[in-house]
Write an enzyme that holds these catalytic residues in place. Structure first.
Site, PDB file in Angstrom:
ATOM      1  N   THR A  12     -56.322  65.077 -49.831  1.00 14.11           N
ATOM      2  CA  THR A  12     -55.158  65.518 -49.091  1.00 14.11           C
ATOM      3  C   THR A  12     -54.198  65.974 -50.532  1.00 14.11           C
ATOM      4  O   THR A  12     -54.632  65.509 -51.491  1.00 14.11           O
ATOM      5  CB  THR A  12     -54.307  64.175 -48.766  1.00 14.11           C
ATOM      6  OG1 THR A  12     -53.320  64.745 -48.229  1.00 14.11           O
ATOM      7  CG2 THR A  12     -54.311  62.914 -49.694  1.00 14.11           C
ATOM      8  N   GLY A  16     -47.559  61.596 -50.421  1.00 13.38           N
ATOM      9  CA  GLY A  16     -47.105  60.255 -49.755  1.00 13.38           C
ATOM     10  C   GLY A  16     -48.492  59.917 -49.114  1.00 13.38           C
ATOM     11  O   GLY A  16     -48.715  58.548 -49.006  1.00 13.38           O
ATOM     12  N   LYS A  17     -49.422  60.436 -48.467  1.00 14.10           N
ATOM     13  CA  LYS A  17     -50.792  60.055 -47.911  1.00 14.10           C
ATOM     14  C   LYS A  17     -51.453  59.519 -48.882  1.00 14.10           C
ATOM     15  O   LYS A  17     -52.013  58.042 -48.801  1.00 14.10           O
ATOM     16  CB  LYS A  17     -51.402  61.189 -47.298  1.00 14.10           C
ATOM     17  CG  LYS A  17     -50.812  61.702 -46.033  1.00 14.10           C
ATOM     18  CD  LYS A  17     -51.895  62.755 -45.518  1.00 14.10           C
ATOM     19  CE  LYS A  17     -51.228  63.667 -44.299  1.00 14.10           C
ATOM     20  NZ  LYS A  17     -52.429  64.622 -44.299  1.00 14.10           N
ATOM     21  N   ASP A  73     -56.141  63.753 -41.011  1.00 13.53           N
ATOM     22  CA  ASP A  73     -55.149  64.625 -40.176  1.00 13.53           C
ATOM     23  C   ASP A  73     -54.169  63.995 -39.404  1.00 13.53           C
ATOM     24  O   ASP A  73     -54.617  63.003 -38.555  1.00 13.53           O
ATOM     25  CB  ASP A  73     -55.725  65.979 -39.299  1.00 13.53           C
ATOM     26  CG  ASP A  73     -54.679  67.112 -39.254  1.00 13.53           C
ATOM     27  OD1 ASP A  73     -54.185  67.502 -40.080  1.00 13.53           O
ATOM     28  OD2 ASP A  73     -54.791  67.577 -38.140  1.00 13.53           O
ATOM     29  N   SER A  74     -52.687  64.291 -39.432  1.00 12.35           N
ATOM     30  CA  SER A  74     -51.751  63.377 -38.856  1.00 12.35           C
ATOM     31  C   SER A  74     -50.671  64.222 -38.413  1.00 12.35           C
ATOM     32  O   SER A  74     -50.550  65.570 -38.742  1.00 12.35           O
ATOM     33  CB  SER A  74     -51.413  62.387 -39.797  1.00 12.35           C
ATOM     34  OG  SER A  74     -51.076  63.105 -40.963  1.00 12.35           O
ATOM     35  N   GLY A 164     -42.057  63.137 -44.604  1.00 16.35           N
ATOM     36  CA  GLY A 164     -42.251  63.844 -43.308  1.00 16.35           C
ATOM     37  C   GLY A 164     -41.226  63.611 -42.418  1.00 16.35           C
ATOM     38  O   GLY A 164     -40.022  63.519 -42.507  1.00 16.35           O
TER      39      GLY A 164
HETATM   40  P1  ITT Z   1     -52.929  67.501 -46.259  1.00 18.41           P
HETATM   41  O1  ITT Z   1     -53.457  68.564 -45.209  1.00 18.41           O
HETATM   42  O2  ITT Z   1     -53.132  67.999 -47.639  1.00 18.41           O
HETATM   43  O3  ITT Z   1     -53.550  66.120 -46.040  1.00 18.41           O
HETATM   44  P2  ITT Z   1     -50.299  67.859 -45.166  1.00 18.41           P
HETATM   45  O4  ITT Z   1     -48.813  67.130 -45.362  1.00 18.41           O
HETATM   46  O5  ITT Z   1     -50.330  69.363 -45.017  1.00 18.41           O
HETATM   47  O6  ITT Z   1     -51.409  67.254 -46.270  1.00 18.41           O
HETATM   48  P3  ITT Z   1     -51.142  67.477 -42.373  1.00 18.41           P
HETATM   49  O7  ITT Z   1     -51.607  68.965 -42.282  1.00 18.41           O
HETATM   50  O8  ITT Z   1     -52.066  66.339 -41.799  1.00 18.41           O
HETATM   51  O9  ITT Z   1     -50.788  67.076 -43.815  1.00 18.41           O
HETATM   52  O10 ITT Z   1     -49.615  67.526 -41.748  1.00 18.41           O
HETATM   53  C1  ITT Z   1     -49.166  66.186 -41.138  1.00 18.41           C
HETATM   54  C2  ITT Z   1     -47.976  66.191 -41.330  1.00 18.41           C
HETATM   55  O11 ITT Z   1     -47.279  65.469 -40.306  1.00 18.41           O
HETATM   56  C3  ITT Z   1     -47.000  65.926 -42.470  1.00 18.41           C
HETATM   57  O12 ITT Z   1     -46.790  66.992 -43.568  1.00 18.41           O
HETATM   58  C4  ITT Z   1     -45.718  65.460 -41.913  1.00 18.41           C
HETATM   59  O13 ITT Z   1     -44.645  66.273 -41.507  1.00 18.41           O
HETATM   60  C5  ITT Z   1     -46.319  64.768 -40.638  1.00 18.41           C
HETATM   61  N1  ITT Z   1     -46.741  63.280 -40.972  1.00 18.41           N
HETATM   62  C6  ITT Z   1     -47.737  62.703 -41.103  1.00 18.41           C
HETATM   63  N2  ITT Z   1     -47.966  61.392 -41.283  1.00 18.41           N
HETATM   64  C7  ITT Z   1     -46.632  61.229 -41.481  1.00 18.41           C
HETATM   65  C8  ITT Z   1     -46.071  60.083 -41.658  1.00 18.41           C
HETATM   66  O14 ITT Z   1     -46.727  58.859 -42.144  1.00 18.41           O
HETATM   67  N3  ITT Z   1     -44.825  60.011 -41.803  1.00 18.41           N
HETATM   68  C9  ITT Z   1     -43.984  61.021 -41.541  1.00 18.41           C
HETATM   69  N4  ITT Z   1     -44.682  61.984 -41.149  1.00 18.41           N
HETATM   70  C10 ITT Z   1     -45.849  62.201 -41.150  1.00 18.41           C
END
Ligand code: ITT
Length: 210
Positions: A12, A16-17, A73-74, A164
């Site tokens: 990732t 934060g993740k 993915d979240s 996020g």
């Molecule tokens: P990676 O793909 O590199 O893992 P990303 O931030 O682009 O990082 P995603 O495509 O999975 O990740 O997008 C997930 C979005 O959903 C993230 O940017 C946040 O806006 C939101 N999100 C996911 N988990 C969250 C959390 O625990 N708290 C708040 N927002 C979250």
């Protein structure tokens, strides 16, 4: 996999993740970041579901790095918005520029959700965070888990922690937004925390058997 060689890539780009996954998955394994293995952020998240994107990222980076790889993915699902932002959560307010400032983009994304929900009463502001995790080796998917957290979208941003959409995601039984929780409190209830706990159990079994 022998214990001394246990190195798993956490694929990732979201700091934060990474912090949440590393804090929960334990110290027996060396958790590597994309930067540490020199992998570029180059896998398109164009699937129709969180699970599909997590699988694609885990397999893609596992092949590129030659390592077991965990991908997440979240995102946020808002019922009154027919499930949006959904798989587009990271880019809900527009494409993310290469030199992106995550905080700025988070604020833009939250502003869009709050604007679309303007005038929607509390009882119809139901939402959930969803997290799909996938562990893959370079050939195949090894494990997949999913976790959710139910809540309500608040009227304004409250709290400074997390990332996020955390400042607008209100958890009724705690009477706080996720951004008002410590990292430990968030991990104890969150979609990612739930998905990681399930994955950890399965991973421990898999490692014992290998
Ligand atoms: P990676 O793909 O590199 O893992 P990303 O931030 O682009 O990082 P995603 O495509 O999975 O990740 O997008 C997930 C979005 O959903 C993230 O940017 C946040 O806006 C939101 N999100 C996911 N988990 C969250 C959390 O625990 N708290 C708040 N927002 C979250």
């Amino acid at each position: 996999m022998p214990q001394e060689n246990r190195r798993i890539l956490v694929a990732t780009t979201n700091p934060g993740k990474i912090a949440e996954i590393r804090a929960m998955l334990g110290a027996e394994t060396r958790w590597l970041s994309l930067g540490e293995v020199g992998a570029a952020d180059e896998i398109a998240e164009d699937g129709a579901t969180f699970a599909e994107n997590a699988r694609k990222k885990a397999l893609g980076y596992a092949r590129a790095a030659g390592l077991w790889t965990i991908a997440d993915d979240s995102g946020l699902i808002v019922d009154a918005l027919d499930g949006a932002p959904g798989v587009k959560s990271a880019r809900f307010s527009g494409a993310r520029p290469d030199d992106h400032d995550r905080r700025l983009i988070d604020r833009r994304n939250m502003a869009k959700v709050l604007c679309l929900l303007n005038g929607v009463p509390k009882e119809r502001r139901t939402a959930r965070f969803v997290c799909c995790l996938c562990l893959a080796d370079p050939e195949k998917v090894l494990l997949e888990t999913e976790g959710t957290l139910e809540g309500l979208i608040s009227d304004t941003e409250i709290g400074e922690n997390g990332f996020g959409y955390d400042p607008i995601f209100f958890v009724p039984h705690l009477k706080k937004t996720v951004a008002q929780l410590t990292c430990e409190e968030k991990n104890a209830i969150s979609h990612r925390g739930n998905a990681i706990r399930k994955l950890k159990g399965l991973l421990d079994e898999l490692l014992r058997a290998s």
